[in-house]
Motif scaffolding. Structure first.
Motif, short mmCIF file in Angstrom:
data_model
loop_
_atom_site.label_atom_id
_atom_site.label_comp_id
_atom_site.label_asym_id
_atom_site.label_seq_id
_atom_site.Cartn_x
_atom_site.Cartn_y
_atom_site.Cartn_z
N PHE A 181 47.19 53.09 -55.30
CA PHE A 181 45.85 52.41 -55.86
C PHE A 181 45.12 51.65 -54.99
CE2 PHE A 181 49.28 49.21 -56.72
CZ PHE A 181 48.53 48.07 -56.35
N THR A 182 43.82 51.49 -55.28
CA THR A 182 42.90 50.83 -54.27
C THR A 182 42.23 49.69 -55.09
OG1 THR A 182 42.37 53.09 -53.42
CG2 THR A 182 40.76 51.25 -52.84
N ILE A 183 41.95 48.56 -54.31
CA ILE A 183 41.43 47.61 -55.00
C ILE A 183 39.95 47.14 -54.22
CG2 ILE A 183 41.47 44.94 -55.31
CD1 ILE A 183 44.47 45.11 -55.27
N VAL A 184 38.67 47.24 -54.88
CA VAL A 184 37.54 47.13 -54.30
C VAL A 184 37.07 45.83 -54.71
CG1 VAL A 184 35.36 48.32 -54.26
CG2 VAL A 184 37.44 49.45 -54.09
N LEU A 185 36.28 45.26 -53.55
CA LEU A 185 35.32 44.19 -53.81
C LEU A 185 33.93 44.78 -53.66
CD1 LEU A 185 34.63 41.25 -53.87
CD2 LEU A 185 35.15 40.80 -51.49
N GLN A 186 32.93 44.43 -54.51
CA GLN A 186 31.54 44.93 -54.55
C GLN A 186 30.75 43.76 -54.35
OE1 GLN A 186 30.48 48.39 -56.99
NE2 GLN A 186 31.68 47.39 -58.49
N ASP A 187 29.61 43.94 -53.51
CA ASP A 187 28.69 42.57 -53.51
C ASP A 187 27.74 43.21 -54.82
OD1 ASP A 187 26.94 44.95 -52.98
OD2 ASP A 187 26.16 44.00 -51.10
N GLU A 188 26.52 42.51 -55.17
CA GLU A 188 25.86 42.54 -56.13
C GLU A 188 25.20 43.77 -56.42
OE1 GLU A 188 23.14 40.75 -53.18
OE2 GLU A 188 25.32 40.90 -53.71
N VAL A 189 25.21 44.70 -55.26
CA VAL A 189 24.32 45.88 -55.20
C VAL A 189 25.22 46.87 -55.94
CG1 VAL A 189 22.97 47.37 -53.87
CG2 VAL A 189 23.17 44.97 -53.29
N ALA A 190 24.75 47.77 -57.07
CA ALA A 190 25.57 48.74 -57.71
C ALA A 190 25.47 50.03 -56.82
CB ALA A 190 24.83 48.85 -58.94
N GLY A 191 26.38 50.86 -57.15
CA GLY A 191 26.29 52.25 -56.31
C GLY A 191 27.59 52.94 -56.57
N LEU A 192 28.84 52.26 -56.93
CA LEU A 192 30.26 52.69 -57.30
C LEU A 192 30.05 53.55 -58.51
CD1 LEU A 192 32.95 53.48 -56.44
CD2 LEU A 192 33.70 51.30 -57.38
N GLU A 193 30.65 54.98 -58.61
CA GLU A 193 30.54 55.81 -59.84
C GLU A 193 31.73 56.43 -59.82
OE1 GLU A 193 25.58 56.47 -60.07
OE2 GLU A 193 26.96 58.03 -59.56
N VAL A 194 32.07 56.63 -61.18
CA VAL A 194 33.30 57.50 -61.52
C VAL A 194 33.07 58.74 -62.26
CG1 VAL A 194 34.01 56.10 -63.39
CG2 VAL A 194 35.83 57.52 -62.16
N GLU A 195 33.62 59.77 -62.16
CA GLU A 195 33.18 61.26 -62.74
C GLU A 195 34.25 61.01 -63.99
OE1 GLU A 195 32.33 65.47 -61.73
OE2 GLU A 195 34.20 64.91 -60.82
N LYS A 196 33.55 61.30 -65.16
CA LYS A 196 34.46 61.54 -66.31
C LYS A 196 33.72 62.52 -67.13
CE LYS A 196 36.05 59.44 -70.52
NZ LYS A 196 37.53 60.28 -70.56
#
Length: 316
Positions: free
Chosen positions: A188-203
């Motif tokens: 598994f992966t743990i991600v820390l994002q800043d306040e800028v959106a951009g990460l998306e998952v396909e469903k």
């Protein structure tokens, strides 16, 4: 129709004795999220917020420094992964720069002189992600109906974990992709994002934004766990879309297996429930190498990408 939202769970009960009912509810919520999205977010996870804030600041300073300074941190030859500063070729099918860090103390780690606190902050962030990674590992074991220690007993070698600091350039009129659609090789992966959106998952053919939340970390299932669990949880396809007019910083911690580990579905999901294994045994570092070779060729078509389907047992 309302936009789907990736669930967020509060891990506070897992840092206390008792609270079994609350823990059970959280495990059920994470199980549902993993089945539906392969992603969830966690808050009150124990990683100090002042540390995550400082890490994002020093990372941004480093990536905004002159190229000559960054290139001094280029990877050493023969490293198991290219620890140090990396930049996608120009022109590139992805637009990002990143710095990879192996466990603190590794001879392959390379840190910049500036910012001067960069190494200390990165090493502390790695240590904190390692701690929360062990908590998440126990929770995921229970989500899968196993005793909390099963995944740790299968692999207690943390020397193949690594942390990546990532910097995405602002979008242009012609190109917005920061990271092409892909699946992670990790458990598994743990991600820390800043306040800028951009990460998306396909469903179901749609891309769902994983909106940044103050103090939250993102967790997603990886290929290794999908194989171990014989597809009970599946590694989700995800991407990063670059924002307009702003750069984006993030960190990704890969909770991996030992490279020398032979990986195949666990007996709890095959022999013990009379289910055939969906994957043949393979050496984990062999898979990592094949994935690196695939990415180095700038593979963009899903059908050309090396994935765990390469090791799938054909259906009879």
């Amino acid at each position: 129709m309302a936009t789907p939202k990736i669930p967020t769970v509060d891990l506070t009960p897992f840092f206390k004795e008792g609270y079994e009912d609350e823990k059970r509810k959280i495990i059920d919520s994470i199980t549902k999220a993993c089945c539906e999205y392969g992603f969830f977010q966690i808050v009150n996870h124990g990683v100090p917020l002042d540390l995550t804030s400082q890490a994002l600041k020093v990372s941004k300073k480093f990536f905004e420094s002159p190229n000559d300074a960054k290139l001094k941190c280029s990877p050493l030859p023969n490293a198991p992964v290219p620890a140090g500063y990396n930049k996608k070729p120009n022109p590139s099918y992805e637009f990002n720069e990143f710095l990879i860090m192996l466990p603190p103390g590794s001879d392959f780690n390379i840190f910049p002189e500036n910012p001067p606190e960069f190494r200390e902050v990165m090493e502390e962030l790695f240590s904190q992600f390692l701690k929360i990674g062990m908590v998440v590992e126990r929770i995921l074991s229970e989500c899968l109906g196993l005793p909390p220690c099963v995944l740790k007993e299968f692999n207690d070698d943390r020397s193949w974990d690594f942390l990546i600091a990532i910097f995405y350039l602002p979008a242009t009129e012609k190109e917005r992709i920061g990271a092409n659609p892909h699946k992670d090789v990790s458990c598994f992966t743990i991600v820390l994002q800043d306040e800028v959106a951009g990460l998306e998952v396909e469903k179901d053919g749609e891309w769902i934004l994983i909106a940044p939340q103050p103090g939250a970390l993102v967790v997603n299932i990886g290929d290794a766990l999908q194989v171990l669990m014989n597809d009970k949880f599946k590694s989700p396809r995800h991407r990063v879309v670059r924002p307009n007019g702003r750069s984006r910083n993030s960190f990704a911690f890969f909770h991996n297996l030992s490279g020398d580990k032979w990986i195949q579905p666990l007996p709890q999901y095959t022999k013990e429930i009379v289910e055939p294994p969906k994957y043949r045994p393979f050496l984990y570092k062999e898979y990592l190498q094949k994935r690196r070779e695939s990415k180095s060729k700038n593979v963009t078509r899903l059908e050309d990408e090396i994935t765990i389907s390469h090791y799938a047992v054909p259906e009879e």
